[in-house]
Scaffold this motif. Sequence first.
Motif, PDB file in Angstrom:
ATOM      1  N   GLY A 506       0.823  -1.190   0.000  1.00 39.16           N
ATOM      2  CA  GLY A 506       0.000   0.000   0.000  1.00 39.16           C
ATOM      3  C   GLY A 506       0.863   1.248   0.000  1.00 39.16           C
ATOM      4  O   GLY A 506       2.096   1.190  -0.041  1.00 39.16           O
ATOM      5  N   GLY A 507       0.203   2.401   0.012  1.00 36.03           N
ATOM      6  CA  GLY A 507       0.931   3.667  -0.007  1.00 36.03           C
ATOM      7  C   GLY A 507       0.779   4.382  -1.338  1.00 36.03           C
ATOM      8  O   GLY A 507      -0.109   4.064  -2.152  1.00 36.03           O
ATOM      9  N   ASN A 508       1.667   5.334  -1.586  1.00 35.38           N
ATOM     10  CA  ASN A 508       1.570   6.166  -2.773  1.00 35.38           C
ATOM     11  C   ASN A 508       1.906   5.378  -4.033  1.00 35.38           C
ATOM     12  O   ASN A 508       2.826   4.556  -4.042  1.00 35.38           O
ATOM     13  N   TYR A 509       1.184   5.659  -5.086  1.00 36.21           N
ATOM     14  CA  TYR A 509       1.502   5.039  -6.363  1.00 36.21           C
ATOM     15  C   TYR A 509       2.809   5.602  -6.903  1.00 36.21           C
ATOM     16  O   TYR A 509       3.330   6.616  -6.428  1.00 36.21           O
ATOM     17  N   PHE A 510       3.384   4.927  -7.887  1.00 35.52           N
ATOM     18  CA  PHE A 510       4.618   5.392  -8.521  1.00 35.52           C
ATOM     19  C   PHE A 510       4.407   5.424 -10.028  1.00 35.52           C
ATOM     20  O   PHE A 510       3.489   4.787 -10.561  1.00 35.52           O
ATOM     21  N   SER A 570      -0.112   1.274  -8.819  1.00 36.43           N
ATOM     22  CA  SER A 570      -0.345   1.075  -7.388  1.00 36.43           C
ATOM     23  C   SER A 570       0.743   0.204  -6.775  1.00 36.43           C
ATOM     24  O   SER A 570       1.299  -0.685  -7.423  1.00 36.43           O
ATOM     25  N   GLN A 571       1.031   0.457  -5.524  1.00 34.05           N
ATOM     26  CA  GLN A 571       1.872  -0.454  -4.762  1.00 34.05           C
ATOM     27  C   GLN A 571       1.138  -1.798  -4.599  1.00 34.05           C
ATOM     28  O   GLN A 571      -0.066  -1.891  -4.834  1.00 34.05           O
ATOM     29  N   PRO A 572       1.849  -2.858  -4.223  1.00 29.90           N
ATOM     30  CA  PRO A 572       1.169  -4.130  -3.971  1.00 29.90           C
ATOM     31  C   PRO A 572       0.036  -3.980  -2.956  1.00 29.90           C
ATOM     32  O   PRO A 572       0.041  -3.081  -2.108  1.00 29.90           O
ATOM     33  N   GLN A 610       5.149  -6.426   8.442  1.00 30.06           N
ATOM     34  CA  GLN A 610       5.342  -5.470   7.360  1.00 30.06           C
ATOM     35  C   GLN A 610       4.315  -4.337   7.467  1.00 30.06           C
ATOM     36  O   GLN A 610       3.106  -4.605   7.583  1.00 30.06           O
ATOM     37  N   PRO A 611       4.758  -3.091   7.447  1.00 34.24           N
ATOM     38  CA  PRO A 611       3.793  -1.980   7.501  1.00 34.24           C
ATOM     39  C   PRO A 611       2.832  -2.024   6.313  1.00 34.24           C
ATOM     40  O   PRO A 611       3.237  -2.291   5.179  1.00 34.24           O
ATOM     41  N   THR A 612       1.572  -1.790   6.574  1.00 35.21           N
ATOM     42  CA  THR A 612       0.567  -1.724   5.512  1.00 35.21           C
ATOM     43  C   THR A 612      -0.248  -0.452   5.670  1.00 35.21           C
ATOM     44  O   THR A 612      -0.600  -0.069   6.791  1.00 35.21           O
ATOM     45  N   VAL A 613      -0.486   0.205   4.566  1.00 35.25           N
ATOM     46  CA  VAL A 613      -1.324   1.405   4.550  1.00 35.25           C
ATOM     47  C   VAL A 613      -2.242   1.319   3.339  1.00 35.25           C
ATOM     48  O   VAL A 613      -2.023   0.518   2.428  1.00 35.25           O
ATOM     49  N   SER A 614      -3.255   2.127   3.315  1.00 33.17           N
ATOM     50  CA  SER A 614      -4.183   2.131   2.190  1.00 33.17           C
ATOM     51  C   SER A 614      -3.466   2.549   0.911  1.00 33.17           C
ATOM     52  O   SER A 614      -2.523   3.350   0.942  1.00 33.17           O
ATOM     53  N   GLN A 615      -3.925   2.012  -0.186  1.00 37.77           N
ATOM     54  CA  GLN A 615      -3.352   2.396  -1.472  1.00 37.77           C
ATOM     55  C   GLN A 615      -3.878   3.763  -1.890  1.00 37.77           C
ATOM     56  O   GLN A 615      -5.079   4.044  -1.778  1.00 37.77           O
ATOM     57  N   ALA A 617      -5.282   6.494  -4.237  1.00 38.59           N
ATOM     58  CA  ALA A 617      -6.136   6.409  -5.419  1.00 38.59           C
ATOM     59  C   ALA A 617      -5.351   6.791  -6.666  1.00 38.59           C
ATOM     60  O   ALA A 617      -4.544   7.734  -6.649  1.00 38.59           O
ATOM     61  N   LEU A 618      -5.572   6.069  -7.738  1.00 36.18           N
ATOM     62  CA  LEU A 618      -4.891   6.351  -8.998  1.00 36.18           C
ATOM     63  C   LEU A 618      -5.601   7.471  -9.752  1.00 36.18           C
ATOM     64  O   LEU A 618      -6.834   7.571  -9.711  1.00 36.18           O
TER      65      LEU A 618
END
Length: 778
Positions: A506-510, A570-572, A610-615, A617-618
Amino acid sequence: MISPLAFAGLSLASSFISTYAATPNTFENAGNTLVSAMMMFVGNEDSVYILDKAEANAAQVAGHSAWGAIWDLKSRKSQVMDIKTNSFCAAGMHLPNGSFASFGGNDAVTTGGATGSDKNTDGQTGSWDKLYQDFDGRKSIRIVNPCKYTDNLSGGACGWYDDPSVLSMKKFRWYSTVEPTATGEIVIMGGMVTGGYINRHVPNTDPRLEGGQAEPSYEYYPSRPADPADFQFIINTSGLNAYPHAFLMPSGKIFVQANLSTVLWDHEANIETPLPDMPKGVIRVYPASGGVAMLPMTPANNYSSTIIFCGGTDIPEPQWGDYVGPNGNPWEHPASTDCQRITPEPQDNSAPVYVQDDDMPDGRTMGQIILLPDGKLLMVNGGAKGTAAYASSTPLTPQANMPFGTSLCTDEVLHPALYDPNAPAGSRWSKDNLGSTTIPRLYHSTALLLPDASVLIAGSNPNPDVNIDPATRYKTEYRAEVYYPPYFNASTRPNPQNIPSTLSYGGNYFDILLNKDSYTGTANDAADATKVVILRSGFTTHAMNMGQRLMQLNNTYTVSTNGSITLHVSQPVPNANLFQPGPAFLHVVINGIPSNGKYVIVGTGSVGVQPTVSQQALPDNVRADTSSSTGSPSSGGSTASTNGESKKPSTALIVGSSIAAVAILAIAAMAAVLLRKRRRQASLRGAKSAPYAMEELVPPPMFGHRMRDSQASESTLITPLNPQDKTKGVYGNSDPWDASTTDLQAPYQPYRDNEAGTSRSGSPASFNPYAELERRGH
């Protein structure tokens, strides 16, 4: 020598450019592996690691036959590596930071697979052999930090760490299975103690321990303090439970299949939920060895975890025999064509069931399923009759009449088959125009996906020792091949840039940049047909790829009027159970044509939650009014649709992406300079390290293996699980362990005499080489 700037450019573009012509649907000579490839894994963008059993390979290392090697992707040359313990039929898995570990194996052996010269205290198993110089590997945990073919592989940070008197499992395990959890811990389950055809005696009066020959427990790496507990499923499947098939599920439970039984297992609470039996009486585990894989997890299937089983055999139960061997002639029994799917955790909360899938074009035992970046599955290797393993005779056939030497399998299948999981039922398998090999790949053959999206195929050795006698039907095989799947017919392949080296849950898209040389046709059409996947090829042995997974990352796009495409990716998915932490390769696929893979680390690079956060939005898709590439048309595979409405192209985004690309290229060039300097220094240090002192072939001492000063210093040496130093490139490690400083120069006893007594060094058996790992939160 490639300049740092050129190296950085190649790395950013994921451009492993082969010097070999790639003709689709063909097998191409890929050199000599030096050791028979019983086990393989891709270490990085440059290297494949190969393990063999202890046997009389002509290739030598440190004064004895080698059973370890590294294969270079570019030159297709191999170089031997020293391994101390017998890795025959071990398990293996990646670690979160990109290191790999091999678990267990066989006791020490000599010529013909006979017990080694020096026995353990049981008087039956081998501790060490004065001819082959192999040590008992049944408790071994061997660890390597992947390097390059050109590095100093004899020691230093690039050598195998292989010292079970310091780092070992708590139980003997031969033919065990391993599966990582969401934290990067590895669950090690089952196995044999002394080996055989199948894991039982007949009559089977002691299904738990089989008189000391079966190991029904499970344990963890890094080790947990508690003693290994029994895994009841292993006891219930007594006999046909070597190398059970195991896959971590979205809930964190593990799907496990062996014999005809299936369970969903909560390994933390050690609670099993029975699932339906395998239909039609088809055995899939070793030695039936069916092809098994988890299907690609995609946005279209909501990242569902579905397992497919194909092939194996339905030999009647009494004919399986026991440890000594089969109770019939396996080579007379045709392998199964049957395929079954199961989704162990249906998202609609329905009861999981096996679902009949299309039959394979050919029956196969020891057929192996390789996930391809385009989402299809490639089946390679195997035979149409018989099983894995070898035997000198059976109750029906004396040794003089064995038709295929010691092989229990025949009718080698020389052509691959391709499976499309998204095709309509009845049309999923094809084998037409896929080419054929001339090399039989039976027992102890291997296959895995390479970073350039071709498939490396090697091994095959249904013999107790090296056998290159021309009269032998199935000899020890050292020839490697590369198979080029159909997508190599493309005249243009994607050339992505700006791929990050790490991914998070999760997290910021790239953003990934695709210039117009990455596709054919219009940019808008190419953008519509683009998908991004992360793929882990796994640790391959015995027709299995432990850890193999493919996840498609969600993406949208912005198309520029100049033909370039910016992918917003999106991140995984923020659930580390779906794609456990560790190394993978990221591919961009356009119209079914994959790019070369870019090495990435998924997660933190260390064992732990493993830290997880919301993805994030694209953004919506942005199409250009008119755009096209300059390439010629090419045939491709399936397309992938994306969501979002069209908007005017964003000039700021395009300019920003270009500036970012230049900045990243400059940073990478600087990092490459530092990396080259660091590696030169490491090479110089490695050149000064003493080679293994194996000149005097003396038996290992019963006592007196030298332990170092403290648990802390010992554990520091064996810690391969530190996060990577991102400033030092793919191979950098901020606190690397150093195999050259460990006490591997002299023979040693590989395990404690007993669970409650003393170690061979005289130190208390409670000595815990994992203590420092545990203290540091690993």
